[in-house]
Scaffold this active site. Sequence first.
Site, PDB file in Angstrom:
ATOM      1  N   ASP A   1     -33.269 113.871 117.497  1.00  0.00           N
ATOM      2  CA  ASP A   1     -33.377 115.190 116.870  1.00  0.00           C
ATOM      3  C   ASP A   1     -34.796 115.753 117.045  1.00  0.00           C
ATOM      4  OD1 ASP A   1     -32.371 117.322 115.393  1.00  0.00           O
ATOM      5  OD2 ASP A   1     -31.419 116.011 113.919  1.00  0.00           O
TER       6      ASP A   1
ATOM      7  N   GLU B   1     -32.123 119.390 120.264  1.00  0.00           N
ATOM      8  CA  GLU B   1     -33.132 120.374 119.825  1.00  0.00           C
ATOM      9  C   GLU B   1     -32.471 121.732 119.658  1.00  0.00           C
ATOM     10  OE1 GLU B   1     -32.705 122.425 122.693  1.00  0.00           O
ATOM     11  OE2 GLU B   1     -34.832 122.911 122.418  1.00  0.00           O
ATOM     12  N   TRP B   2     -31.143 121.713 119.537  1.00  0.00           N
ATOM     13  CA  TRP B   2     -30.319 122.857 119.120  1.00  0.00           C
ATOM     14  C   TRP B   2     -30.308 124.024 120.111  1.00  0.00           C
ATOM     15  CZ3 TRP B   2     -34.873 122.120 115.898  1.00  0.00           C
ATOM     16  CH2 TRP B   2     -34.797 120.956 115.136  1.00  0.00           C
ATOM     17  N   GLY B   3     -30.624 123.723 121.376  1.00  0.00           N
ATOM     18  CA  GLY B   3     -30.564 124.776 122.397  1.00  0.00           C
ATOM     19  C   GLY B   3     -31.729 125.737 122.356  1.00  0.00           C
TER      20      GLY B   3
ATOM     21  N   ASP C   1     -26.652 123.740 114.004  1.00  0.00           N
ATOM     22  CA  ASP C   1     -25.538 122.956 113.454  1.00  0.00           C
ATOM     23  C   ASP C   1     -24.296 123.804 113.172  1.00  0.00           C
ATOM     24  OD1 ASP C   1     -27.619 121.194 113.450  1.00  0.00           O
ATOM     25  OD2 ASP C   1     -27.442 120.644 111.342  1.00  0.00           O
TER      26      ASP C   1
HETATM   27  C1  GLA Z   1     -30.096 118.176 112.340  1.00  0.00           C
HETATM   28  C2  GLA Z   1     -29.025 117.956 113.402  1.00  0.00           C
HETATM   29  C3  GLA Z   1     -27.739 117.536 112.715  1.00  0.00           C
HETATM   30  C4  GLA Z   1     -27.956 116.266 111.902  1.00  0.00           C
HETATM   31  C5  GLA Z   1     -29.097 116.467 110.913  1.00  0.00           C
HETATM   32  C6  GLA Z   1     -29.515 115.158 110.251  1.00  0.00           C
HETATM   33  O1  GLA Z   1     -29.792 119.260 111.536  1.00  0.00           O
HETATM   34  O2  GLA Z   1     -28.850 119.106 114.176  1.00  0.00           O
HETATM   35  O3  GLA Z   1     -26.715 117.350 113.673  1.00  0.00           O
HETATM   36  O4  GLA Z   1     -28.233 115.211 112.775  1.00  0.00           O
HETATM   37  O5  GLA Z   1     -30.248 117.006 111.539  1.00  0.00           O
HETATM   38  O6  GLA Z   1     -30.567 115.320 109.355  1.00  0.00           O
END
Ligand code: GLA
Length: 402
Positions: free
Chosen positions: A147, A182-184, A205
């Site tokens: 993450d 890293e969410w894109g 998320d």
């Molecule tokens: C981030 C990630 C999630 C999850 C949480 C855990 O938000 O994007 O998928 O792993 O952290 O804290």
Amino acid sequence: MNKNFLALLFLFLLNQTNAQQTTSVASAPMGWMSWNFFGDKINEKDLKEMADALISSGMKDAGYNFIFIDDGWQGGRDNKNNMIADPVKFPSGIKALAKYMHDRGLKLGIYSDAAQLTCAGYTASLGFEEQDARTFASWDIDYLKYDYCHAPADSNTAKVRYKAMGDALKKSGRKIIFGICEWGERKPWHWAANAGGDLWRTTFDIRDKWKNLTTNKNALGILDILDINAELSKYSGPGKWNDADMLVAGLYGKKGPSGDEGGVGCTDTEYQSQFSLWAMMNSPLYATNDLRNMNTATKSILLNKEMIAINQDALGNQAVRTVNDSIWNVFVKPLANGDMAIALLNRSEHTASYQLNAKDLGLAGNYSWYSLWEHKISSKGKKWKGIVQPHETKVFRLKKIK
Ligand code: GLA
């Protein structure tokens, strides 16, 4: 010792190393991930129960072979700076849990973060990449979700930090699939494979809802993630998967991570759509519901083996979205045996009818149109015409008729 023998041995070892390092992940990973259901309140007993349920429900036989531990397992570091699991949550330790999984033909994933703390505030791996990778390998871990909370926003730092862990995993002596998360935000589809990533999250998320009704970019629903991930098809392929985040099927608005930010739950039709679209896009399939208590609808979604076959197809082509208007989305995905998978989504709030024409899909000739949710051939010839419910996705496997 004979010089030729030594030279041969050297070549053999080199080959082995190369083989290990270049093995790509032939299809997107599948399994159950702990985050949406438990948040950080995880423990070895619950994870073992989920593994047992994965097996008894038939999901393991359908291809879900991973239990992915998400955030919350960590108990800090010992006096040699080795990461340790929380002794209350995991009294037997992670290695014993991995053995439990391996004994049952399953694999175990774990989680860390490229900073000092994880998203939920636990010990993370920055500065300890090699040591942590060695620890994970010594525990027989098969996958690492890595993450990016508490890390600087720029792309260069992200590339450096991810590569540090990617290299460390390669040196660890064990094939550990590397999931970049890293969410894109820094367009990882351009650089994550070079950092050693086998897959990368493309969005923030997912919440347990159909679509985001706010401007909060951290409150995404199924449709929002679809609209980002669908545009990235050309970057995906074997060993380099776009990860559209977890499935929400069966959560029904459960309180917790996916229930936050307006995650009030979805209808079964919407859960079925997410599953269909994620399968078409070769996203990893991470179930996150309580596998110990699944209703019939959830089971029939997660256990649709014909749909799973589309996701796991050997060609590894992410579906291309060929129609994208305010009502309709059409996705096209060529399959290894020459069949074609077609998905048709009604994005609107109204029941509507649609005609799919083979020639618009780039297909000449006649086809049998096998419906993957009705489990029967629903048309033969050059077209399919029918009714689609609001938020429903129909999926067809087209086979050429001679
Ligand atoms: C981030 C990630 C999630 C999850 C949480 C855990 O938000 O994007 O998928 O792993 O952290 O804290």
